[in-house]
Design a protein around this motif. Structure first.
Motif, short mmCIF file in Angstrom:
data_model
loop_
_atom_site.label_atom_id
_atom_site.label_comp_id
_atom_site.label_asym_id
_atom_site.label_seq_id
_atom_site.Cartn_x
_atom_site.Cartn_y
_atom_site.Cartn_z
N VAL A 265 0.82 -1.21 0.00
CA VAL A 265 0.00 0.00 0.00
C VAL A 265 0.86 1.26 0.00
N LEU A 413 -6.80 -2.67 2.91
CA LEU A 413 -6.02 -1.78 2.04
C LEU A 413 -4.94 -2.59 1.33
N ASN A 435 -9.99 -1.06 0.06
CA ASN A 435 -9.29 0.20 -0.20
C ASN A 435 -10.06 1.40 0.33
#
Length: 485
Positions: A265, A413, A435
């Motif tokens: 991420v 995420l 997300n």
């Protein structure tokens, strides 16, 4: 005239007009200052019982009203919420200890919920069924009758209007018991809006009060549905009590939601999601992030970024300052939060930031190196406290995320959607946001959790239709048949 300028509602309840509160009055208090804002009427159990009887009588005529007329009432309510947005938001800021940002979210949601409910009133409410007989066979939804709505203090307007608006649109009468700490922005506002929108007398009642009032609004034989939002222990008690009269209960309860941060991420964006989802409204949100589960390869960096974001957040009086966080609601909640932080540090959690308070203003707090035995990790804090724990692979992430009695929301995420869905498929939860963080709510989407986070769904046309109506089978023949009797 402003919506709440009139003194006619002060010290009164709304039940066939503004009437004297038989339980006396008490002050609506501003958490940020301790100042009294207005006098609120306190209902009694007897008053609640009589309100339910009146609601049962009024409901028959309201249900017989054209669906298009009910839709028009809900549309007018949406317009009134928009026209009085500033005044309503000010009450939410002052009475609920909110920021203006959060208060605006509530008012905008009220507009959207009433708009959705207006559409629900005239939406299809049944379907034709095949029949082996020479007849028309129909499954249709009819109003349940009287609906009790018991709402909490944290998002008092959203969490009341979410049930009130669709219940009214579908032809039910409604009994609202707001949390006594937010009875104006979570109760009086609703009564005044629908009074101005044209809801007939007797259809909507607003009765602030204690547990005895809530009990009466569950036990009344006219009540067929109870919609409750609040703590899991209270929800269990309400569900059990409603079951005694075979009254349906919709329970939106506590949470201890996980945010899973994988190793691919953007860490700055991840920390932003983590901070917002954990600290918004000082963490007093059922779907707030309670557990940050972070891949071990980015764990230290994430903890550092989250701590910096927590340190940068301003805490103060949202009515008089431009701040990110307001106060927690009262001393009882403050003691709960501080007790969990102190116990967690004593159990070995590392205090990264925060951990202090001035009055009801608690600093956003980050606790790292948490384990399953860390009190603030294991329990619902309902305060501005983030607990961070590392994991080594997707299997462990899914296992940790699922390791909770609660099952309200999950955030994941990652740039790898296949890994995200693999985790989501293994975690019992009512809401999944890939997300994004866990604090999300759309007026046309079903909302609710599993396990200790509750049962059933409210929100969206299908869920609302099922929640606030009874399913009825009806057949129609051209002429009566001859039977062999």
């Amino acid at each position: 005239m402003r919506l709440l300028d009139s003194t006619s509602w002060q010290g009164r309840v709304s039940s066939d007009g503004w009437t004297a509160a038989e339980g006396g009055t008490y002050p609506a208090t501003e958490p940020a200052t301790g100042s009294a804002l207005a006098d609120v009427g306190h209902a009694t159990a007897g008053q609640a019982t009589r309100a339910a009887q009146r609601a049962g009588e009024a409901q028959r005529d309201w249900a017989a009203t054209s669906a298009f007329e009910r839709a028009a009432v809900l549309s007018r309510a949406a317009t009134l919420f928009a026209e009085n947005a500033d005044e309503i938001a000010e009450w939410i800021v002052r009475e609920a200890g909110s920021t203006r940002f959060k208060a605006d979210i509530e008012v905008q949601a009220a507009v959207a919920e009433c708009t959705e409910a207006a559409a629900l009133a005239t939406a299809p409410y049944g379907q034709l069924l095949h029949s082996p007989m020479p007849r028309i066979s129909v499954e249709r939804h009819v109003p349940a009758g009287v609906v009790t709505v018991i709402a909490p203090f944290n998002f008092p307007l959203i969490l009341a209007i979410r049930s009130v608006a669709p219940a009214l649109a579908l032809g039910n009468s409604v009994l609202v018991k707001p949390d006594p700490r937010t009875a104006v922005c979570g109760g009086v506002v609703l009564a005044r809006i629908f009074e101005e929108a044209g809801v007939p007398s007797g259809v909507l009642h607003m009765l602030p009060g204690d547990a005895d009032v809530g009990g009466a609004l569950i036990d009344a034989p006219q009540v067929r549905v109870v919609s409750f939002t609040g703590s899991t222990p209270a929800g269990r008690a309400i569900g059990a009590r409603a079951a005694e009269t075979l009254t349906r209960s919709h329970l939106e309860l506590g949470g201890n939601s996980a945010l899973v941060v994988l190793d691919d991420v953007d860490l700055e964006a991840a920390a932003s999601c983590g901070a917002f989802g954990n600290f918004v409204h000082s963490g007093q949100v059922c779907m707030a992030i309670g557990r940050h589960l972070v891949h071990e390869s980015v764990y230290d960096d994430y903890v550092a970024l989250l701590g910096k974001k927590a340190d940068a957040l301003t805490v103060g009086d949202g009515f008089r300052e431009d701040v990110a966080l307001g106060p927690v609601i009262d001393d009882k909640q403050l003691r709960h939060v501080t007790g969990l932080v102190e116990a967690s540090v004593a159990a070995g959690a590392r205090l990264v930031s925060g951990g202090t308070h001035e009055g009801l203003f608690h600093r956003p707090t980050v606790l790292a190196d948490c384990t399953a035995d860390t009190p603030a990790y294991r329990e619902e804090v309902f305060g501005p406290v983030a607990c961070v724990r590392p994991f080594s692979d997707v299997d462990e992430a899914a296992q940790l995320a699922a390791d909770s009695e609660f099952g309200l929301a999950l955030g994941i995420l990652t740039n790898d959607l296949a890994r995200a869905t693999a985790i989501a498929d293994r975690v019992p939860t009512g809401l999944v946001h890939i997300n994004d963080q866990t604090f999300n709510d759309d007026p046309n989407a079903p909302f609710g959790g599993v396990g200790a986070s509750g049962s059933s769904r409210v929100g969206g046309q299908r869920a609302n239709l099922e929640s606030f109506t009874e399913t009825q089978w009806m057949t129609l023949r051209a002429t009566a048949p001859q039977y062999p009797f």
